[in-house]
Design a protein around this motif. Structure first.
Motif, PDB file in Angstrom:
ATOM      1  N   LYS A  19       0.845  -0.888   0.045  1.00 19.81           N
ATOM      2  CA  LYS A  19       0.297   0.394   0.168  1.00 19.81           C
ATOM      3  C   LYS A  19       0.353   0.849  -0.089  1.00 19.81           C
ATOM      4  O   LYS A  19       1.734   1.578   0.740  1.00 19.81           O
ATOM      5  N   THR A  41       1.030   5.438   0.086  1.00 21.22           N
ATOM      6  CA  THR A  41       0.499   6.907   0.342  1.00 21.22           C
ATOM      7  C   THR A  41       1.256   7.801   0.415  1.00 21.22           C
ATOM      8  O   THR A  41       2.248   8.375   0.676  1.00 21.22           O
ATOM      9  N   ASP A  45       1.315  11.639   1.198  1.00 20.25           N
ATOM     10  CA  ASP A  45       0.851  13.271   1.991  1.00 20.25           C
ATOM     11  C   ASP A  45       0.933  14.282   0.943  1.00 20.25           C
ATOM     12  O   ASP A  45       2.119  14.664  -0.175  1.00 20.25           O
ATOM     13  N   GLU A  49      -6.945  11.455  -2.961  1.00 18.25           N
ATOM     14  CA  GLU A  49      -6.614  11.268  -2.052  1.00 18.25           C
ATOM     15  C   GLU A  49      -5.119  10.386  -2.878  1.00 18.25           C
ATOM     16  O   GLU A  49      -4.966   9.800  -3.945  1.00 18.25           O
ATOM     17  N   TYR A  96      -3.628   7.495  -2.849  1.00 13.09           N
ATOM     18  CA  TYR A  96      -3.629   6.353  -2.364  1.00 13.09           C
ATOM     19  C   TYR A  96      -3.935   4.801  -3.242  1.00 13.09           C
ATOM     20  O   TYR A  96      -4.343   5.051  -3.842  1.00 13.09           O
TER      21      TYR A  96
END
Length: 156
Positions: free
Chosen positions: A76, A78, A80, A115, A117
């Motif tokens: 995963k 992610t 910012d 987002e 992600y």
């Protein structure tokens, strides 16, 4: 010699003449690594266009330290980012540094995603670094990496 036995022999010889070059070609392909083989450095250069990668805490990766089966390793990523029109993540690239074809996934994003992600499962042929590269809208490339130990390889 009968005509029937001559035609059977001729057909068998023709089948061998067609099959043998293709078998040799497949063996050569396996020896050379296949058409998708790409080194880590070549893949990074293709993604960044020669620009520098900057290790950043903005890019976070979740992957297991030890993967029992290299065929299905969950990852995963992610990043910012405000995901606004002026500041967003354009793409996330996932690479496995020692696989024959190091590129595992290329994900393209827009501000509409809201987002930055992404989660998937990748194949790892053995213990190696998994690298995530985030391509930002301002043209910079942020990265992070994590070493994953594989007990059973998934690429072969």
């Amino acid at each position: 010699m009968e005509r029937r036995s001559f035609l059977k022999g001729f057909g068998a010889a023709a089948a061998c003449a067609i099959a043998i070059p293709q078998v040799v070609s497949a063996a050569d392909e396996k020896k050379n690594g296949g058409p998708n083989e790409m080194s880590y450095e070549t893949a990074v250069s293709a993604i960044t266009g020669g620009k520098a990668l900057v290790a950043s805490a903005k890019v976070k990766m979740e992957a297991p330290e030890i993967a029992e089966n290299g065929a299905v390793v969950p990852v995963k990523i992610t990043v910012d980012s405000p995901m606004s029109e002026k500041d967003y993540v354009k793409a996330i690239h996932v690479l496995a540094s020692k696989n024959g074809n190091v590129r595992c996934a290329n994900i393209y994003l827009t501000p509409a995603n809201g987002e930055a992600y992404f989660g998937t499962r990748i194949k790892l042929g053995g213990t190696q670094d998994v690298v995530a590269i985030a391509e930002m809208s301002d043209g910079t490339f942020l990265s992070t990496k994590q070493n994953v130990k594989v007990t059973i390889g998934g690429c072969g």
